[in-house]
Design an enzyme around this catalytic site. Structure first.
Site, PDB file in Angstrom:
ATOM      1  CE  LYS A 107      -4.214  -2.142   1.395  1.00 47.94           C
ATOM      2  NZ  LYS A 107      -3.838  -3.563   1.565  1.00 47.94           N
TER       3      LYS A 107
HETATM    4  C1  LIG Z   1      -4.517  -4.654   0.984  1.00 45.81           C
HETATM    5  C2  LIG Z   1      -3.756  -5.919   0.898  1.00 45.81           C
HETATM    6  C3  LIG Z   1      -4.097  -6.941  -0.026  1.00 45.81           C
HETATM    7  C4  LIG Z   1      -5.303  -6.851  -0.928  1.00 45.81           C
HETATM    8  O1  LIG Z   1      -5.174  -5.874  -1.920  1.00 45.81           O
HETATM    9  P1  LIG Z   1      -6.455  -5.339  -2.721  1.00 45.81           P
HETATM   10  O2  LIG Z   1      -5.971  -4.217  -3.552  1.00 45.81           O
HETATM   11  O3  LIG Z   1      -7.445  -4.912  -1.661  1.00 45.81           O
HETATM   12  O4  LIG Z   1      -6.996  -6.475  -3.523  1.00 45.81           O
HETATM   13  C5  LIG Z   1      -3.276  -8.057  -0.099  1.00 45.81           C
HETATM   14  N1  LIG Z   1      -2.199  -8.204   0.707  1.00 45.81           N
HETATM   15  C6  LIG Z   1      -1.852  -7.257   1.612  1.00 45.81           C
HETATM   16  C7  LIG Z   1      -0.670  -7.489   2.482  1.00 45.81           C
HETATM   17  C8  LIG Z   1      -2.602  -6.076   1.756  1.00 45.81           C
HETATM   18  O5  LIG Z   1      -2.235  -5.143   2.650  1.00 45.81           O
END
Ligand SMILES: *Cc1c(COP(=O)(O)O)cnc(C)c1O
Length: 466
Positions: free
Chosen positions: A112
């Site tokens: 993120k």
């Molecule tokens: C947010 C997240 C996901 C999922 O990603 P999306 O974009 O919501 O599909 C997968 N793995 C981790 C570690 C995350 O923080």
């Protein structure tokens, strides 16, 4: 570039306005009015470029009219300069066909950061042109909260209030939020579940008077700028593995369908993507939708992959809209149906369109654990549970083995030390840059999960519109 809403009736906006708006006023999600197309020569010319230069090339068409190339380069240099690896998102080889794309070298150790570091800078840049002030309010089950806080801590004209469920995020996750020392950061532990926290945030956004008095803004992945920033690493990785001459497949651990939708965008832009594998845990609404056309909300089961414990995937609407011929009226009707009954069927056009590029897999706790052990045995790679869900799906795929298969590694294993140790016997240490996390002082408020308590806390501290 202009952006249109998936529900057809909100006004089209430019990149600056779409970044600050988040959700469209008709309840839809914004998409570019058309996909910019890169020729094979343009993709070939990305070979040898740094991550920042790749980011500038890939994102420029989306920000045109709102940022100059020099401004975009400056923001990317700042955002990705904070990553601890020169390659920003390095590839690691596991065997003759499997690769990991490590997306966790940012400040808070999850993918993120790739989007939120840029989004924080975009907010600051666009607010500096106006006398607006933003109040970001969000609820987090872990990763989004720390990434968003890190991205906006200390920035002008932004305050951030992040709600987390008291006692229900990991110690590492909580400390990554509550030890940030900046006057514009407010952490609130609510006495309730993540769903309670999320419901409070929704009510605040729906309270028009409150929401406009404090210019509330969202940082979850409904924000287009987040998806745009994620398109970059698909290009960066594929070019290193032979694109445009050789197609590449990706397996993506999926929750809200943001990360994998960015892969779809890359394919629309001309990147030769052989397949996108949507890997879910037992919370499998997306697997059921893609394999059977059944998009119906189940109950959320808690797993070792909390960031994927989701039973409604907001960004899926963007895909359905694009596959269904971009008919906003029909999309609005389909989504209103879903909102009323918590279930819907995909149309034939949506199912057939999705099947051309996507496949899906539902990975349970055992298969996740086996994939984690395999990565360690085969290549000495200790991976986090979310990445292991992606790797399990990649290894189960029947795709031609001549096509390189890239699994997106979405979090650093040290974020989930207990689950990693249970599967592999290895307890991953915190990276040096946050090794003193457990010595830092925490600061947060504890509030009951009521609208009165939380909105009063925010109203006392946020900057009202004058
Ligand atoms: C947010 C997240 C996901 C999922 O990603 P999306 O974009 O919501 O599909 C997968 N793995 C981790 C570690 C995350 O923080």
């Amino acid at each position: 570039m202009q952006y249109v809403s998936s529900r057809g009736s909100a006004q089209a906006l430019n990149f600056e306005d779409v970044t600050l708006a988040g959700l469209a006023s008709d309840g839809g999600l914004y998409l570019p009015e058309s996909w910019p197309l890169f020729s094979s020569q343009e993709i070939a010319a990305l070979a040898g470029l740094s991550y920042v230069e790749t980011a500038v090339r890939v994102m420029m068409p989306f920000v045109a009219g709102s940022l100059s190339e020099a401004e975009l380069r400056d923001l990317c240099t700042q955002a990705y300069g904070r990553f601890s690896h020169q390659a920003v998102t390095p590839l690691v080889q596991l065997d003759h066909r499997h690769w990991l794309l490590e997306l966790f070298h940012g400040p808070t150790l999850a993918f993120k950061d790739v989007a939120l570091q840029l989004l924080g800078l975009l907010f600051e840049k666009f607010l500096s042109n106006s006398d607006r002030h933003l109040t970001i309010v969000g609820a987090t089950s872990g990763d989004t909260g720390s990434a968003a806080i890190d991205a906006v801590a200390g920035r002008d004209k932004i305050d951030i209030f992040m709600l987390h469920p008291d006692g229900r995020v990991s110690d590492v996750q909580r400390r990554q939020m509550t030890t940030v020392r900046a006057p514009n950061v407010y952490n609130i532990a609510v006495d309730g579940s993540f769903d309670d926290a999320q419901a409070l945030v929704k009510r605040m956004f729906n309270d028009r008077e409150f929401s406009s008095r404090f210019s509330l803004s969202a940082v979850n992945s409904i924000n287009w700028a987040r998806l745009m920033a994620q398109v970059v690493y698909y290009f960066y990785a594929a070019v290193r593995l032979g694109a445009p001459d050789r197609p590449v497949a990706f397996s993506v651990p999926t929750g809200n369908f943001g990360d994998v939708f960015a892969g779809y965008v890359a394919a629309k832009m001309g990147l030769p993507v052989a397949r996108l594998i949507v890997a879910t845990n037992v919370n499998d609404i997306l697997h059921r939708a893609l394999s059977q056309g059944d998009y119906s909300q189940g109950k959320v089961t808690a797993t070792a992959t909390p960031s994927m414990d989701i039973q409604v995937s907001s960004n899926f609407e963007r895909l359905l809209f694009d596959l269904g011929g971009r008919d906003g009226k029909a999309m609005a009707a389909q989504m209103h149906g879903f909102e009323a009954t918590r279930a819907m069927r995909l149309s034939n056009a949506q199912r057939e369109g999705a099947a051309k590029l996507f496949s899906s897999a539902r990975i349970d706790a055992d298969d996740m654990s086996i994939a984690m052990r395999w990565a360690n045995d085969a290549a000495g790679q200790v991976i986090d549970p979310h990445s292991a869900v992606g790797l399990a799906a990649a290894r189960a795929s029947d795709l031609d083995p001549a096509i390189p298969m890239v699994t997106l590694a979405t979090a650093h294993p040290a974020k989930f030390p207990d689950a990693v140790e249970r599967s592999t016997g290895v307890r991953p240490p915190l990276p040096a840059r946050i090794s003193n996390l457990f010595d830092r002082e925490e600061r947060y408020a504890k509030l009951p999960a009521t609208m009165e308590a939380v909105s009063a806390y925010i109203a006392e501290r946020a900057t009202p519109r004058d």
